[in-house]
Every structure is written in C-alpha cells, then in structure tokens.
Design a protein around this motif. Structure first.
Motif, PDB file in Angstrom:
ATOM      1  N   GLU A 116      50.184  64.281  66.536  1.00 24.23           N
ATOM      2  CA  GLU A 116      50.985  63.454  67.442  1.00 24.23           C
ATOM      3  C   GLU A 116      52.112  62.757  66.675  1.00 24.23           C
ATOM      4  O   GLU A 116      53.265  62.731  67.112  1.00 24.23           O
ATOM      5  CB  GLU A 116      50.094  62.408  68.120  1.00 24.23           C
ATOM      6  N   ASN A 119      54.775  65.314  65.667  1.00 26.80           N
ATOM      7  CA  ASN A 119      55.594  65.696  66.814  1.00 26.80           C
ATOM      8  C   ASN A 119      56.588  64.617  67.199  1.00 26.80           C
ATOM      9  O   ASN A 119      57.720  64.905  67.589  1.00 26.80           O
ATOM     10  CB  ASN A 119      54.704  66.035  68.021  1.00 26.80           C
ATOM     11  N   GLN A 120      56.176  63.353  67.088  1.00 30.01           N
ATOM     12  CA  GLN A 120      57.080  62.239  67.382  1.00 30.01           C
ATOM     13  C   GLN A 120      58.301  62.281  66.465  1.00 30.01           C
ATOM     14  O   GLN A 120      59.439  62.136  66.918  1.00 30.01           O
ATOM     15  CB  GLN A 120      56.354  60.896  67.188  1.00 30.01           C
ATOM     16  N   HIS A 123      60.606  65.419  67.140  1.00 27.40           N
ATOM     17  CA  HIS A 123      61.167  65.580  68.486  1.00 27.40           C
ATOM     18  C   HIS A 123      62.689  65.463  68.441  1.00 27.40           C
ATOM     19  O   HIS A 123      63.233  64.615  67.723  1.00 27.40           O
ATOM     20  CB  HIS A 123      60.597  64.507  69.417  1.00 27.40           C
ATOM     21  N   SER A 126      64.217  62.096  68.645  1.00 25.12           N
ATOM     22  CA  SER A 126      63.967  61.160  67.552  1.00 25.12           C
ATOM     23  C   SER A 126      65.220  61.064  66.692  1.00 25.12           C
ATOM     24  O   SER A 126      65.786  62.073  66.292  1.00 25.12           O
ATOM     25  CB  SER A 126      62.797  61.645  66.696  1.00 25.12           C
ATOM     26  N   ARG A 234      56.755  55.135  63.559  1.00 23.34           N
ATOM     27  CA  ARG A 234      56.489  55.372  64.995  1.00 23.34           C
ATOM     28  C   ARG A 234      57.532  54.665  65.839  1.00 23.34           C
ATOM     29  O   ARG A 234      58.041  55.232  66.830  1.00 23.34           O
ATOM     30  CB  ARG A 234      55.088  54.883  65.367  1.00 23.34           C
ATOM     31  N   ALA A 237      60.864  56.518  65.623  1.00 24.19           N
ATOM     32  CA  ALA A 237      60.838  57.797  66.339  1.00 24.19           C
ATOM     33  C   ALA A 237      60.957  57.590  67.852  1.00 24.19           C
ATOM     34  O   ALA A 237      61.466  58.462  68.555  1.00 24.19           O
ATOM     35  CB  ALA A 237      59.551  58.541  66.017  1.00 24.19           C
ATOM     36  N   GLN A 238      60.497  56.445  68.336  1.00 20.01           N
ATOM     37  CA  GLN A 238      60.522  56.188  69.765  1.00 20.01           C
ATOM     38  C   GLN A 238      61.864  55.662  70.238  1.00 20.01           C
ATOM     39  O   GLN A 238      62.131  55.622  71.448  1.00 20.01           O
ATOM     40  CB  GLN A 238      59.415  55.195  70.133  1.00 20.01           C
TER      41      GLN A 238
END
Length: 240
Positions: A116, A119-120, A123, A126, A234, A237-238
């Motif tokens: 996960e 992938n973040q 992406h 990202s 995280r 990336a979001q």
C-alpha cells in the motif's frame, strides 16, 4: 487491496509464480472460501489460508538504500547481475524497491514490503519531488534550461514542469553538472529529457527523494526509515 498471489509471496510462503499455482490448484482460501482465480484482491483484514494454514502478515519495514551504479533495481536478475536486495540480505522480510533507478544510475532508492505504501508513492498523482544530479555532454544554453523547466515533449507525452539549475561547467571538456528536480517517475525520464535537448547524460545520481537524502551513507549502504519519516512520506504522497 493487493493481488492474492502477491500477498502470499510477501508473506514468504512461496514465490509469486508458485503462489499463482497454489491458487489455481485450489490450495488457497480467503475468509473460508476456496479461491481459484488469479485476479482476486485482498486487504489486510481478510483471512487468507494456504493449505489450511493461516497466513501471517509480515511486519512492514522501510529502508533507504544508496544504490551504486551497475546494480539492478530488482530482487533478482536472470543474467546473474547484482540486485539492490543483495545489499540487504540480513533482512528477513521479502522487500522490494519502490520504483527503480537505471542500472547506470546511482543514488537514493526506497525498499519495503508494504504494498500500500509503495503504491501511494508510485501513484501518478503523487508529487513527491526527486532531485537528480546529472553530468551531461556540452553546456546547455539558458533557453534549453528553460525548456527543461517548462516541460519536454517525449514519446510518451509532455513532462510536467521541473526545476533545473546549472551547478558548474567545464568549458575545456565541454561538460556541465546540472541539478534537475522532477516529481514524475517515467522510465529513464531524466536521461530522455537531457537527450531531447541535445545534452546526453554521462553520469546520473538521485540525491533526494522528498525530504530524504543520502547524508551519512556510502554507496551500497542502507538504513531503516524512522516511523516519523514513513508518516511524512505518506502525507507527501497524498498531496495533490
């Protein structure tokens, strides 16, 4: 959500190819039901059993490696060349690289067993910045440097706006050192961008990935990311 065969492989039960075979042969159950299709995806809350034995999820781990030149960004190579996981053989978990650096490119590479998380970061939306230092043939003009920043038309489309900075030049040898900051991750992107403006790369290194750098590490050395660093990545990336 991750493909069932990938989850089985990451748990150390079998290779991904062997895991696919186990699924097809009916040896795998998800939440008590036998699964024989390879397209099934599961989450961490699903109960997976292989030959009647519950699957234990590996503890997630995160590493930063200073990848040397002449190393493949993979967990194995059919030609017997050195791969990035050769530098982390003491790690029990089945880790793999997040994205890749070319065989001839050195620098910062992240590895994990957390699908996960990987992938973040990979992406397309990202926008984690990656900073590269390139030694190129010739000395790019200001206009060519601006074209790098505006975006270069490649065979797979225009690159996103970037930042380019001339660090130094050698007029006698006709070479230049340039810092290029991008947030995309296309195959051989940096090399292709410089080729497109007529200044092919002679040497390339990824210096930074987001806020992470190579300080304190020599080529071939690695360190584990802190919990705070993983949380920061995280968040990065979001961001859209």
């Amino acid at each position: 959500m991750e493909r069932l065969q990938k989850v089985i492989a990451h748990a150390g039960i079998a290779s991904r190819r062997k895991a696919e075979q186990l699924i097809i042969e009916g040896h795998v159950k998800v939440n008590g039901k036998t699964v024989k299709e390879l397209g099934v995806k599961v989450s961490s809350s699903d109960r997976v059993e292989v030959s009647g034995i519950p699957l234990e999820q590996e503890e997630p781990v995160y590493f930063l490696l200073y990848k040397p030149r002449g190393v493949i960004s993979s967990v194995q190579d059919d030609k017997g060349r050195k791969v990035v996981t050769d530098y982390l053989q003491h790690i029990e978990q089945r880790i793999y690289p997040i994205g890749r650096l070319d065989y001839d490119t050195s620098g910062l590479l992240l590895l994990t067993n957390d699908g996960e998380f990987a992938n973040q970061l990979m992406h397309p939306k990202s926008e984690v910045e990656k900073v590269y230092i390139a030694k190129v043939k010739g000395i790019p003009s200001r206009e060519k440097m601006r074209s790098l920043e505006r975006g270069i038309k490649l065979d797979d489309g225009m690159t996103a706006p970037a930042r380019a900075k001339l660090i130094s030049m050698d007029k006698k040898k006709q070479t230049a050192i340039i810092e290029l900051t991008i947030h995309e991750g296309r195959n051989r992107q940096v090399r292709r961008m410089f080729e497109a403006i007529g200044h092919p790369v002679m040497k390339l290194k990824r210096e930074r990935y987001g806020f992470l750098n190579l300080h304190g590490l020599k080529a071939g050395e690695a360190r584990e990311l802190t919990t705070h660093e993983v949380k920061q990545l995280r968040v990065l990336a979001q961001k859209k």
